[in-house]
Scaffold this active site. Structure first.
Site, mmCIF file in Angstrom:
data_model
loop_
_atom_site.group_PDB
_atom_site.id
_atom_site.type_symbol
_atom_site.label_atom_id
_atom_site.label_comp_id
_atom_site.label_asym_id
_atom_site.label_seq_id
_atom_site.Cartn_x
_atom_site.Cartn_y
_atom_site.Cartn_z
ATOM 1 N N TYR A 143 0.843 -1.184 0.000
ATOM 2 C CA TYR A 143 0.000 0.000 0.000
ATOM 3 C C TYR A 143 0.882 1.240 0.000
ATOM 4 O O TYR A 143 1.813 1.357 0.811
ATOM 5 C CB TYR A 143 -0.921 0.007 1.221
ATOM 6 C CG TYR A 143 -1.941 1.128 1.156
ATOM 7 C CD1 TYR A 143 -3.148 0.950 0.491
ATOM 8 C CD2 TYR A 143 -1.679 2.363 1.727
ATOM 9 C CE1 TYR A 143 -4.080 1.978 0.397
ATOM 10 C CE2 TYR A 143 -2.601 3.400 1.641
ATOM 11 C CZ TYR A 143 -3.796 3.197 0.972
ATOM 12 O OH TYR A 143 -4.700 4.225 0.871
ATOM 13 N N ASN A 227 -3.216 5.953 6.333
ATOM 14 C CA ASN A 227 -3.908 6.769 7.326
ATOM 15 C C ASN A 227 -4.623 5.887 8.346
ATOM 16 O O ASN A 227 -4.473 4.657 8.361
ATOM 17 C CB ASN A 227 -4.869 7.741 6.640
ATOM 18 C CG ASN A 227 -5.992 7.017 5.903
ATOM 19 O OD1 ASN A 227 -6.240 5.832 6.093
ATOM 20 N ND2 ASN A 227 -6.682 7.761 5.053
ATOM 21 N N SER A 250 4.415 9.896 11.741
ATOM 22 C CA SER A 250 5.879 9.980 11.804
ATOM 23 C C SER A 250 6.354 10.520 13.152
ATOM 24 O O SER A 250 5.658 11.300 13.806
ATOM 25 C CB SER A 250 6.405 10.878 10.688
ATOM 26 O OG SER A 250 6.095 10.322 9.436
ATOM 27 N N GLN A 275 9.911 16.092 9.939
ATOM 28 C CA GLN A 275 8.973 15.058 10.369
ATOM 29 C C GLN A 275 7.604 15.655 10.700
ATOM 30 O O GLN A 275 6.565 15.034 10.474
ATOM 31 C CB GLN A 275 9.535 14.295 11.562
ATOM 32 C CG GLN A 275 10.812 13.529 11.262
ATOM 33 C CD GLN A 275 10.673 12.595 10.067
ATOM 34 O OE1 GLN A 275 9.772 11.765 9.999
ATOM 35 N NE2 GLN A 275 11.560 12.753 9.081
ATOM 36 N N HIS A 278 4.832 15.881 7.948
ATOM 37 C CA HIS A 278 4.188 14.672 7.435
ATOM 38 C C HIS A 278 2.700 14.627 7.736
ATOM 39 O O HIS A 278 1.891 14.220 6.896
ATOM 40 C CB HIS A 278 4.833 13.425 8.055
ATOM 41 C CG HIS A 278 5.960 12.862 7.256
ATOM 42 N ND1 HIS A 278 5.791 12.325 6.003
ATOM 43 C CD2 HIS A 278 7.275 12.732 7.549
ATOM 44 C CE1 HIS A 278 6.965 11.895 5.552
ATOM 45 N NE2 HIS A 278 7.874 12.131 6.465
ATOM 46 N N GLU A 343 10.164 6.100 16.267
ATOM 47 C CA GLU A 343 10.488 5.661 14.906
ATOM 48 C C GLU A 343 11.928 6.024 14.545
ATOM 49 O O GLU A 343 12.673 5.202 14.004
ATOM 50 C CB GLU A 343 9.511 6.327 13.940
ATOM 51 C CG GLU A 343 9.705 5.968 12.480
ATOM 52 C CD GLU A 343 8.779 6.738 11.569
ATOM 53 O OE1 GLU A 343 8.580 6.300 10.425
ATOM 54 O OE2 GLU A 343 8.251 7.793 11.992
ATOM 55 N N HIS A 344 12.331 7.262 14.827
ATOM 56 C CA HIS A 344 13.691 7.725 14.533
ATOM 57 C C HIS A 344 14.305 8.357 15.782
ATOM 58 O O HIS A 344 13.630 9.103 16.497
ATOM 59 C CB HIS A 344 13.701 8.813 13.449
ATOM 60 C CG HIS A 344 12.937 8.477 12.208
ATOM 61 N ND1 HIS A 344 11.657 8.949 11.961
ATOM 62 C CD2 HIS A 344 13.269 7.736 11.132
ATOM 63 C CE1 HIS A 344 11.245 8.509 10.786
ATOM 64 N NE2 HIS A 344 12.206 7.767 10.263
ATOM 65 N N ASP A 377 14.791 8.595 4.979
ATOM 66 C CA ASP A 377 13.507 8.563 4.284
ATOM 67 C C ASP A 377 13.665 8.288 2.788
ATOM 68 O O ASP A 377 12.734 7.792 2.147
ATOM 69 C CB ASP A 377 12.775 9.901 4.474
ATOM 70 C CG ASP A 377 12.176 10.050 5.862
ATOM 71 O OD1 ASP A 377 12.023 9.029 6.549
ATOM 72 O OD2 ASP A 377 11.875 11.190 6.254
ATOM 73 N N GLU A 431 3.738 -32.495 32.189
ATOM 74 C CA GLU A 431 2.753 -31.487 31.805
ATOM 75 C C GLU A 431 1.336 -32.052 31.783
ATOM 76 O O GLU A 431 0.395 -31.347 31.415
ATOM 77 C CB GLU A 431 3.104 -30.914 30.423
ATOM 78 C CG GLU A 431 4.424 -30.159 30.413
ATOM 79 C CD GLU A 431 4.741 -29.518 29.070
ATOM 80 O OE1 GLU A 431 4.028 -29.822 28.088
ATOM 81 O OE2 GLU A 431 5.677 -28.701 29.013
ATOM 82 N N HIS A 436 0.651 -37.609 24.604
ATOM 83 C CA HIS A 436 1.982 -37.317 24.068
ATOM 84 C C HIS A 436 2.985 -38.369 24.541
ATOM 85 O O HIS A 436 3.837 -38.843 23.779
ATOM 86 C CB HIS A 436 2.447 -35.929 24.521
ATOM 87 C CG HIS A 436 1.836 -34.792 23.777
ATOM 88 N ND1 HIS A 436 0.497 -34.528 23.802
ATOM 89 C CD2 HIS A 436 2.399 -33.841 22.978
ATOM 90 C CE1 HIS A 436 0.244 -33.463 23.058
ATOM 91 N NE2 HIS A 436 1.378 -33.026 22.549
#
Length: 460
Positions: A143, A227, A250, A275, A278, A343-344, A377, A431, A436
């Site tokens: 996207y 968005n 951002s 930033q 954005h 993020e940064h 970026d 367990e 098993h």
């Protein structure tokens, strides 16, 4: 001042930090809860209504009336140089080379395995083989947002990792307006030879890709930022398809030492605004132990805002959770930046090189005043699709590994199975899983199962 100046230890500063720490939870507020409900309704309508529901959604939300879904498909072609933004052609070709060069270092789809041989304790006679297999996804949707701006860079940052991972069918969905109005976007899609592009955006595009319609084949994964409706729709279809992450607005945190100097102030202010422009919900934070530097950064942000074409969006971001924070020292600043897990993170000043290896919680780290987030970026190479909202504590940026799936193949011969059976049974009984245990113990006596001399073709 557009950028709030706060002492991190004051009451206002502590409240601002709490707001920053809770920013990932903003998606749970009432407004976004409504967005989630609406996105789910749109997705459900496309899931049950197919082409007809998708056409209604495209008409309503994208403003594109169409009689058939096939009319929404686009086939990009290279754009003549004179019709591209100045310098774009050379810049995008350089960016594509850098992105491919970086992501080639991540690419490894070969099988990995080992033979389980004698362990030196007499417990394992060998005869077991464990292999991890790896295979690229067949069909993915990337996207590319376009509500505020078209993003040819996002095309490059997502298509190249998918292609290097070995994905055969790469589909791009992007809002019609972005495709039609951006020669740079169309040119980038053509350069990357993406031949299946759908001019649709929002929750209905995500649903069409996840569920498929009479015209559009469903994908196995959806990746890329968008968005609030796109994020909500991705959450709604998760499980039906894979999704990369819930990418939010951002973010950048800039940690600057007192010795950064006056010459770095214009750069820091510009990086914050880069930033902030954005999205009105973007979050930008400056952290420093130097009060004078804090004042200078805030004043420079105001000065640069006056000449910024995207000032309206940037001002909205600065009026939100964004702020500048005075801390006691760099150690306190680094600890705060780590708590925010943005993020940064940018590190500015003489201590940048020393601090960089200590940063764990960030989508990406930019070291030194000469290294702005904007380079990441566009041109550095790693994908700019990064975790936001504090999720960098546990999430990673988009890479080739997001487009492959792994599974393992286990093979024991009769002798190796007999040697392992008792220990497996004991663990299972501990367990409370007696079925098993019985399953394992039957392998303790090869004569109770298939003939151990039976030869099988090794297909791993």
């Amino acid at each position: 001042m557009s950028l709030k100046r706060l002492d991190a230890t004051s009451r206002r500063g502590r409240r601002a930090i709490e707001r920053l720490l809770e920013r990932g939870g903003d998606r749970l507020d009432r407004k976004l809860a409504r967005v989630q409900r609406k996105a789910r309704r749109i997705a459900d309508a496309v899931r049950t209504g197919g082409d007809r529901a998708l056409l209604r959604a495209v008409d309503r939300y994208d403003g594109v009336p169409a009689r058939r879904v096939a009319e929404l498909r686009r086939r990009p072609a290279r754009v003549p140089s004179q019709d591209l933004p100045p310098g774009f052609e050379r810049a995008i070709e350089r960016a594509l080379r850098a992105i491919e060069r970086f992501h080639r270092t991540q690419h490894d789809n070969g099988p990995r395995g080992f033979e389980l041989g004698p362990d030196g304790l007499g417990d394992d006679p060998g005869g077991a083989r464990i292999v991890e297999r790896c295979e690229p996804l067949r069909r993915v949707c990337l996207y590319v947002p376009g509500g505020r701006f078209p993003y040819p860079s996002t095309v490059a940052m997502s298509v190249i990792p998918a292609r290097l991972a070995g994905v055969k069918e790469i589909v791009v969905a992007t809002p019609p307006r972005a495709f039609e109005t951006s020669p740079a976007l169309r040119h980038t899609l053509a350069l990357l030879e993406v031949d299946e592009v759908w001019a649709m955006g929002g929750a209905h595009a995500i649903a069409a890709m996840a569920y498929g319609t009479e015209t559009i084949a469903a994908v196995e994964m959806i990746a890329g930022p968008g968005n609030a409706y796109v994020s909500a729709a991705k959450q709604a279809v998760a499980g039906r398809v894979g999704i990369d992450q819930d990418a939010g607005p951002s973010e950048v945190v800039i940690l600057a030492s007192a010795d950064a100097g006056e010459e770095a102030v214009p750069w820091i202010a510009a990086d914050l605004l880069a930033q902030a422009e954005h999205d009105p919900r973007a979050v930008v934070v400056a952290i420093t132990p130097d009060r004078k530097l804090l004042r200078a950064i805030a004043a420079e942000v105001d000065h640069q805002l006056r000449g910024l074409p995207t000032a309206e969006t940037a001002r909205a971001a600065l009026a939100g959770a964004s702020c500048s924070l005075l801390v006691e020292d760099l150690e306190a600043g680094l600890a705060l930046a780590e708590r925010l897990a943005p993020e940064h993170i940018q590190l500015v000043g003489r201590a940048a090189e020393e601090l960089a290896p200590r940063v764990r919680c960030a989508g990406a780290v930019f070291v030194g005043a000469a290294t702005p987030t904007a380079f990441g970026d566009y041109l550095a190479g790693p994908s700019h699709v990064l975790p936001t909202g504090g999720t960098a504590r546990f999430a990673s940026g988009l890479s080739t590994s997001d487009f492959v799936r792994r599974w393992h193949v286990v093979r024991y011969d009769a002798a190796a199975a007999a040697a392992a059976a008792a220990d497996v049974a004991n663990l299972a009984r501990a367990e409370g899983l007696f079925g098993h245990a019985a399953s394992a113990e039957r392998r303790a006596f090869p004569s109770s199962g298939p003939d151990p001399r039976e030869k099988r073709e090794d297909r791993s």
